[in-house]
Design a protein around this motif. Structure first.
Motif, PDB file in Angstrom:
ATOM      1  N   THR A  12       0.862  -1.178   0.000  1.00 48.25           N
ATOM      2  CA  THR A  12       0.000   0.000   0.000  1.00 48.25           C
ATOM      3  C   THR A  12       0.892   1.218   0.000  1.00 48.25           C
ATOM      4  O   THR A  12       2.090   1.144   0.323  1.00 48.25           O
ATOM      5  CB  THR A  12      -0.896   0.021   1.252  1.00 48.25           C
ATOM      6  OG1 THR A  12      -0.064   0.228   2.406  1.00 48.25           O
ATOM      7  CG2 THR A  12      -1.691  -1.267   1.386  1.00 48.25           C
ATOM      8  N   VAL A  13       0.341   2.372  -0.331  1.00 47.31           N
ATOM      9  CA  VAL A  13       1.150   3.577  -0.361  1.00 47.31           C
ATOM     10  C   VAL A  13       1.661   3.915   1.034  1.00 47.31           C
ATOM     11  O   VAL A  13       2.775   4.429   1.203  1.00 47.31           O
ATOM     12  CB  VAL A  13       0.359   4.744  -0.986  1.00 47.31           C
ATOM     13  CG1 VAL A  13      -0.801   5.169  -0.087  1.00 47.31           C
ATOM     14  CG2 VAL A  13       1.274   5.927  -1.267  1.00 47.31           C
ATOM     15  N   GLU A  14       0.871   3.601   2.045  1.00 47.13           N
ATOM     16  CA  GLU A  14       1.302   3.842   3.421  1.00 47.13           C
ATOM     17  C   GLU A  14       2.477   2.934   3.793  1.00 47.13           C
ATOM     18  O   GLU A  14       3.415   3.370   4.470  1.00 47.13           O
ATOM     19  CB  GLU A  14       0.142   3.609   4.399  1.00 47.13           C
ATOM     20  CG  GLU A  14      -0.969   4.643   4.320  1.00 47.13           C
ATOM     21  CD  GLU A  14      -1.962   4.358   3.211  1.00 47.13           C
ATOM     22  OE1 GLU A  14      -2.866   5.186   2.993  1.00 47.13           O
ATOM     23  OE2 GLU A  14      -1.846   3.290   2.558  1.00 47.13           O
ATOM     24  N   GLN A  15       2.432   1.688   3.343  1.00 55.30           N
ATOM     25  CA  GLN A  15       3.528   0.759   3.624  1.00 55.30           C
ATOM     26  C   GLN A  15       4.802   1.190   2.888  1.00 55.30           C
ATOM     27  O   GLN A  15       5.911   1.120   3.446  1.00 55.30           O
ATOM     28  CB  GLN A  15       3.132  -0.656   3.215  1.00 55.30           C
ATOM     29  CG  GLN A  15       2.085  -1.290   4.106  1.00 55.30           C
ATOM     30  CD  GLN A  15       1.570  -2.601   3.540  1.00 55.30           C
ATOM     31  OE1 GLN A  15       1.510  -2.800   2.319  1.00 55.30           O
ATOM     32  NE2 GLN A  15       1.187  -3.509   4.430  1.00 55.30           N
ATOM     33  N   LEU A  16       4.645   1.623   1.658  1.00 57.50           N
ATOM     34  CA  LEU A  16       5.793   2.118   0.897  1.00 57.50           C
ATOM     35  C   LEU A  16       6.432   3.303   1.607  1.00 57.50           C
ATOM     36  O   LEU A  16       7.664   3.368   1.753  1.00 57.50           O
ATOM     37  CB  LEU A  16       5.355   2.521  -0.512  1.00 57.50           C
ATOM     38  CG  LEU A  16       6.417   3.224  -1.368  1.00 57.50           C
ATOM     39  CD1 LEU A  16       7.619   2.324  -1.604  1.00 57.50           C
ATOM     40  CD2 LEU A  16       5.804   3.677  -2.692  1.00 57.50           C
ATOM     41  N   LEU A  17       5.611   4.223   2.047  1.00 56.26           N
ATOM     42  CA  LEU A  17       6.118   5.400   2.738  1.00 56.26           C
ATOM     43  C   LEU A  17       6.856   5.011   4.008  1.00 56.26           C
ATOM     44  O   LEU A  17       7.934   5.547   4.308  1.00 56.26           O
ATOM     45  CB  LEU A  17       4.972   6.354   3.054  1.00 56.26           C
ATOM     46  CG  LEU A  17       5.332   7.662   3.755  1.00 56.26           C
ATOM     47  CD1 LEU A  17       6.269   8.485   2.895  1.00 56.26           C
ATOM     48  CD2 LEU A  17       4.066   8.458   4.065  1.00 56.26           C
ATOM     49  N   GLU A  18       6.308   4.067   4.769  1.00 50.67           N
ATOM     50  CA  GLU A  18       6.951   3.635   6.009  1.00 50.67           C
ATOM     51  C   GLU A  18       8.295   2.975   5.728  1.00 50.67           C
ATOM     52  O   GLU A  18       9.271   3.210   6.445  1.00 50.67           O
ATOM     53  CB  GLU A  18       6.024   2.686   6.767  1.00 50.67           C
ATOM     54  CG  GLU A  18       6.583   2.199   8.094  1.00 50.67           C
ATOM     55  CD  GLU A  18       6.761   3.291   9.124  1.00 50.67           C
ATOM     56  OE1 GLU A  18       7.400   3.015  10.159  1.00 50.67           O
ATOM     57  OE2 GLU A  18       6.268   4.422   8.913  1.00 50.67           O
TER      58      GLU A  18
END
Length: 237
Positions: A12-18
């Motif tokens: 997910t984009v949130e996982q990528l960012l993290e």
């Protein structure tokens, strides 16, 4: 251990960012192409895209996200940068406005950023240096450490950690303090004449690590040595 690029499409984009925020330098660099490809998704997060980063720091992952948005999703920048025109805090002990430097670095206008840095160094050195147009090594020790740190932080943050005084100092230390070995490593001439004019300098992230900012070496290494060994910068290595 963080996964490689093969698994990033399913993130997910949130996982990528993290992963981009918390990974090692090597892991972050492996994610750069994916961050570029998913810029629109990351920009859709708004201020949350930078929520995990510290504006008082020099985390190049935050700087790179901003540079990606500058190129691909510029409409999101006003809400991220606000009236200050710069996401990173940029304090000065002598009232210097560093927003022009942040704008140039954000836009990857490195030659303009380098010229701004040279002007600031002359200003920090005092009226005599401003009048003559260059800095003596003996004028470096009294320079305001807060301002030197701000310059270094901004160069670090907007260069994937590749440019800035700290990057140059670390390279020099790894070469046993031998400037004659540093010059070819960072892509500077060795004949005592350094210039920022066409053909002599590379104003992009493709330049060798430590290539910028340019420190005038027409009078030998003493100026650069004094600057890289300023007490305020020694603590950042």
């Amino acid at each position: 251990m963080l996964s490689g690029l093969s698994s990033t499409p399913s993130l997910t984009v949130e996982q990528l960012l993290e992963r981009f925020r918390t990974g090692s330098a090597r892991q972050r660099r492996s994610l750069i192409p994916t961050v570029e490809k998913r810029a629109e998704e990351l920009a859709s997060l708004g201020s949350a895209a930078l929520a995990g980063f510290d504006p008082k720091g020099d985390d190049w992952a935050a700087g790179w996200l901003l540079q990606v948005f500058q190129r691909q999703q510029p409409q999101v920048l006003p809400s991220l940068l606000g009236a200050s025109n710069g996401w990173f805090d940029a304090p000065s002990a002598v009232g210097i406005d560093y927003s022009p430097l942040q704008r140039d670095l954000l836009a990857e206008q490195f030659e303009e950023a380098d010229r701004f840095t040279s002007r600031v160094l002359r200003q920090l050195a005092g009226p005599d240096a401003e009048q003559r147009g260059y800095v003596y090594f003996s004028e470096v020790p009294p320079m305001q450490g807060l301002d030197l740190i701000t310059l270094d932080r901004l160069w670090t943050a907007y260069s994937q950690g590749r440019f800035g005084f700290t990057a140059q100092a670390k390279l020099l230390a790894a070469l046993d303090g031998r400037y004659e070995r540093l010059w070819p490593r960072i892509g500077w001439k060795q004949d005592g004449v350094w210039t920022r004019y066409p053909g002599a300098f590379t104003w992009s992230l493709t330049a060798p690590e430590g290539h910028m900012p340019l420190i005038n070496q027409l009078r030998g290494v003493r100026l650069m040595d004094a600057l890289l060994n300023h007490p305020s910068l020694e603590g950042r290595r």
